[in-house]
Design a protein around this motif. Structure first.
Motif, PDB file in Angstrom:
ATOM      1  N   CYS A 109       0.664  -1.068  -0.016  1.00 42.61           N
ATOM      2  CA  CYS A 109      -0.038   0.047  -0.001  1.00 42.61           C
ATOM      3  C   CYS A 109       0.790   1.248  -0.029  1.00 42.61           C
ATOM      4  CB  CYS A 109      -0.774   0.067   1.332  1.00 42.61           C
ATOM      5  SG  CYS A 109      -2.366  -0.936   1.007  1.00 42.61           S
ATOM      6  N   ALA A 110       1.879   1.329   0.623  1.00 41.51           N
ATOM      7  CA  ALA A 110       2.737   2.419   0.665  1.00 41.51           C
ATOM      8  C   ALA A 110       3.693   2.548  -0.652  1.00 41.51           C
ATOM      9  CB  ALA A 110       4.144   2.102   1.785  1.00 41.51           C
ATOM     10  N   GLY A 156       0.568   3.696  -2.809  1.00 43.19           N
ATOM     11  CA  GLY A 156       0.248   5.347  -2.606  1.00 43.19           C
ATOM     12  C   GLY A 156       1.438   6.247  -3.097  1.00 43.19           C
ATOM     13  N   TRP A 184       0.638   9.095  -5.648  1.00 44.82           N
ATOM     14  CA  TRP A 184       0.822  10.375  -5.151  1.00 44.82           C
ATOM     15  C   TRP A 184       1.574  11.152  -6.071  1.00 44.82           C
ATOM     16  CZ3 TRP A 184      -1.083  14.623  -2.741  1.00 44.82           C
ATOM     17  CH2 TRP A 184      -0.333  15.320  -2.410  1.00 44.82           C
ATOM     18  N   LEU A 226      -4.533   6.283  -4.738  1.00 44.20           N
ATOM     19  CA  LEU A 226      -4.064   6.798  -3.532  1.00 44.20           C
ATOM     20  C   LEU A 226      -4.994   6.738  -2.648  1.00 44.20           C
ATOM     21  CD1 LEU A 226      -1.827   8.453  -1.835  1.00 44.20           C
ATOM     22  CD2 LEU A 226      -3.076  10.473  -2.633  1.00 44.20           C
ATOM     23  N   VAL A 282      -4.297   4.071   0.809  1.00 46.92           N
ATOM     24  CA  VAL A 282      -4.379   4.509   2.138  1.00 46.92           C
ATOM     25  C   VAL A 282      -5.639   3.911   2.946  1.00 46.92           C
ATOM     26  CG1 VAL A 282      -5.270   6.649   3.832  1.00 46.92           C
ATOM     27  CG2 VAL A 282      -3.668   7.015   1.770  1.00 46.92           C
ATOM     28  N   VAL A 307      -4.434   1.586   6.088  1.00 48.02           N
ATOM     29  CA  VAL A 307      -5.083   1.626   7.592  1.00 48.02           C
ATOM     30  C   VAL A 307      -6.028   0.455   8.237  1.00 48.02           C
ATOM     31  CG1 VAL A 307      -6.694   3.152   8.683  1.00 48.02           C
ATOM     32  CG2 VAL A 307      -5.044   4.188   7.426  1.00 48.02           C
TER      33      VAL A 307
END
Length: 168
Positions: free
Chosen positions: A105-106, A109, A113, A139, A143, A147
């Protein structure tokens, strides 16, 4: 016959399903009218293709975020199924999987971004919307899933092997 009662749907999942249905409905109508006009009358709606592409991207990423808490993403459970009988190993594997999900995910993302920033100054050719709207759902999805994975990691929620835990 007594059929099992379905689990209650979370309000956020309900909103996601409604948004996906709206995206799909608008896409279907736009493409249908474009095809009828193009083949029936020799002209089409230029905005139909851009609108359909934008809505399709949003629909896919809304669906991906909504599918995560329901455990509907693809899962390779052969190793997890074998380790389910060993609680400590299963707990460790669960934590590793959650960390890997957060890392993915990072990366998603960060890439999304960068594309949002690049697209802020560009506009689509026909509709004129900011091109940043195309990578934005990636994005937001990254996130949201990141989370959710972090919350599952912190709470120590075990992997859901309810979909059979057989070799896939």
């Amino acid at each position: 016959m007594n059929s099992p009662t379905p689990a209650p749907v979370h309000p956020a999942a309900r909103v996601a399903h409604i948004l996906m249905a709206l995206c799909l409905g608008v896409m279907a109508v736009a493409v249908f009218f474009n095809v009828v006009l193009r083949y029936g009358f020799g002209s089409g709606i230029p905005a139909s293709e851009e609108l359909s592409r934008l809505l399709f991207v949003w629909m896919v990423f809304i669906g991906a975020a909504a599918a995560y808490p329901a455990g509907e993403h693809m899962a390779f459970t052969s190793l997890a199924g074998l380790l389910a009988r060993k609680p400590l190993a299963f707990k460790l594997l669960t934590a590793v999987i959650r960390v890997l999900v957060m890392a993915a995910c990072a990366m998603l993302g960060w890439g999304a971004w960068q594309q949002v920033v690049v697209g802020m100054d560009s506009h689509s050719v026909v509709l004129g919307y900011p091109v940043a709207l195309l990578p934005l759902p990636a994005l937001l999805c990254a996130v949201a899933i990141g989370v959710m994975a972090l919350v599952e990691l912190v709470r120590g929620k075990p992997l859901d092997l309810g979909h059979g835990a057989e070799v896939e």
